[in-house]
Design an enzyme around this catalytic site. Structure first.
Site, PDB file in Angstrom:
ATOM      1  N   ASP A 292       0.805  -1.196  -0.080  1.00 19.70           N
ATOM      2  CA  ASP A 292       0.218   0.017   0.103  1.00 19.70           C
ATOM      3  C   ASP A 292       0.880   1.255   0.192  1.00 19.70           C
ATOM      4  OD1 ASP A 292      -2.483   1.605   0.387  1.00 19.70           O
ATOM      5  OD2 ASP A 292      -1.630   1.896   2.298  1.00 19.70           O
ATOM      6  N   GLU A 338       1.487  -0.519  -4.943  1.00 19.47           N
ATOM      7  CA  GLU A 338       0.238   0.341  -5.307  1.00 19.47           C
ATOM      8  C   GLU A 338       1.069   1.771  -5.747  1.00 19.47           C
ATOM      9  OE1 GLU A 338      -1.587   3.652  -4.771  1.00 19.47           O
ATOM     10  OE2 GLU A 338      -1.589   2.928  -2.359  1.00 19.47           O
ATOM     11  N   ASP A 391     -10.943   1.677  -2.847  1.00 18.86           N
ATOM     12  CA  ASP A 391     -10.960   3.285  -2.746  1.00 18.86           C
ATOM     13  C   ASP A 391     -11.898   4.071  -3.710  1.00 18.86           C
ATOM     14  OD1 ASP A 391      -9.837   3.517  -0.287  1.00 18.86           O
ATOM     15  OD2 ASP A 391      -7.774   3.789  -0.819  1.00 18.86           O
TER      16      ASP A 391
END
Length: 491
Positions: A292, A338, A391
């Protein structure tokens, strides 16, 4: 991930089932069976750590613990740790949303009963587990026990003697709270046993698990309390600066996450030992790990203590390729970066030099006025294409809410058809891309709209992190259609 492959993103909490939240029992195995029937090779999940603020799995009291809400209560009943009456009372009528408040009120007291019945037969396995996980579990269990002792207060509000870990206070509380610590360790033993069985079942069906490494931890976490040297903290152990991102596509004010920042000089001096330990732990749980906010390996957004919003922050360099090298030294750990967000030329160069596959997201692809690197025909082979992420809006929601020109362009490009169902055109567009791996949130496979959005960044509320799928969605038509598309595009 050498050959072309595909998979589905579905958090564990979104699995169907009667107990208020997805569990590591029949629902998990049923979904794995669905993936196998649909010709998929990957199941991507979100972090399985216990949530705290806003129920987000990206703001947890631990980087290592598992979420006890995911425990399979039916298995505990078969073991004699719960009664059938207690199991029946744990059912929740609403199949579509996780009610975290209800879970906090009811699930932990229920699991305490399981502990009371199992403390004798689990004594030896628990003692062995505590030794195996000695690097994190004793401190985590004591942290939770202390938080309960202090009425749920955050770490910053604890008495100085224990917040600052005075040896005499630590010894006293460890003795006083020994049984409560054993209870929390027992829940972790159950969690890792159950997850190990689920992962083995998935791998046996040809399904690999993609997990998630949240780059930051909560300021109210066992790590901040037990390992303050890892972070940029003031003398009172509150953060001297916190994490977030500047204004971007999600928010014109930026995002003020509030996580403490790492003391990267310390991590470098220790050869990134804590990170290697964390990565080793993840390699036991998953086959692939998505990092992430990977851009923070290059530069991270530092928001000074007391700043009202993220705009008051600035970029800081660190930790660079040294950290990535440390993670790559862990055997059996495949990585995805990411790499989303506002990236300057240096950050883009760093990501390219890392050699990790990055992410391409379809909801960002359809600018009718220009070319996009996220359009399927532009995706590099060494990338992972997503129809959307946890998201973003679902693709159908984006299609309904975007401007008319973008909607028309996307509809033309993907050859969307109302009679077929718009979701299948989106899946086909992603599956056709050159990217080695294609992933779709289950919401996009099912063609769901705004009601099924997983999270809206920068907001807190009951709709975030709470969407659940119903069992009837795992039907032969859906699995057959997905299998047909997967075969068509040679995944």
């Amino acid at each position: 991930m050498q050959a072309r492959a595909s998979g589905i993103l579905l958090p564990v909490f979104s699995l169907p089932g009667p107990y208020g939240i997805g569990t590591l029992g029949v629902p998990a195995r049923s979904f794995i069976d669905f993936l196998a029937q649909a010709g998929q090779q990957f199941w991507q999940i979100l972090p399985m750590v216990p949530p705290s603020d806003g129920d987000s799995p990206y703001m947890s009291p631990s980087s290592f613990a598992g979420n006890p809400f995911f425990l399979d209560l039916e298995e505990l009943t078969r073991e004699g740790l719960l009664t059938q009456k207690e199991l029946d009372a744990a059912r929740r009528a609403d199949p579509d949303r996780v009610d975290y408040a209800w879970l906090h009120q009811t699930r932990i007291p229920l699991l305490r009963r399981a502990w009371e019945r199992g403390r004798v037969c689990y004594a030896q396995p628990l003692a062995e587990f505590m030794v195996e996980e000695a690097d994190w579990l004793p401190d985590y269990a004591l942290f939770l026990a202390l938080r309960e002792r202090f009425g749920g207060k955050e770490l910053k509000d604890w008495p100085d003697e224990i917040r600052l870990r005075h040896p005499s206070a630590l010894a006293r509380y460890r003795a006083e709270l020994a049984d409560e610590c054993a209870f929390h360790a027992f829940l972790q033993l159950l969690f890792f046993r159950q997850w190990t069985a689920v992962k083995a079942y998935a791998n046996g069906k040809g399904i690999s698990i993609i997990g998630d490494l949240p780059i930051y931890v909560s300021p109210d976490s066992a790590e901040v309390w037990s390992r303050p040297e890892l972070f940029q903290l003031k003398e009172d152990m509150t953060p001297s600066g916190v994490a977030g991102v500047p204004p971007d596509a999600f928010s014109d004010k930026g995002q003020h996450w509030g996580n403490p920042l790492y003391d990267w000089d310390y991590h470098r001096q220790t050869g990134f030992a804590w990170w290697r330990h964390r990565a080793t732990h993840l390699a036991r749980l998953y086959d692939v790990v998505r990092i992430d906010h990977f851009r923070a390996f290059h530069t991270y957004w530092c928001i000074p203590d007391g700043a009202a919003h993220a705009r008051g922050g600035h970029w800081e360099p660190r930790p660079g390729m040294a950290l990535l090298k440390a993670l790559r030294s862990v055997p059996g750990l495949a990585l995805i970066a990411e790499d989303l967000g506002d990236l300057d030329a240096d950050a883009l160069r760093f990501i390219a030099d890392s050699g990790l596959p990055g992410m391409k997201v379809l909801v960002y692809a359809f600018d009718p006025a220009g070319e996009s690197a996220y359009l399927p025909h532009n995706c590099q082979r060494d990338s992972v294409i997503y129809t959307g992420t946890h998201d973003t809006p679902t693709f159908l929601q984006w299609l309904r809410e975007t401007d008319p020109d973008s909607r028309l362009f996307a509809s033309r490009y993907l050859r969307l058809r109302q009679d077929e169902g718009l979701g299948w055109g989106v899946i086909s567009g992603a599956w056709a891309a050159p990217s080695r791996l294609a992933i779709a949130p289950l919401q996009d496979v099912l063609g769901l709209g705004s009601d099924a959005r997983m999270n809206t960044p920068g907001t807190m509320g009951s709709q975030n992190w709470s969407w659940r799928v119903r069992q009837e969605a795992f039907n032969p038509y859906v699995s057959g259609k997905l299998r047909e598309i997967t075969r068509t595009y040679r995944r």
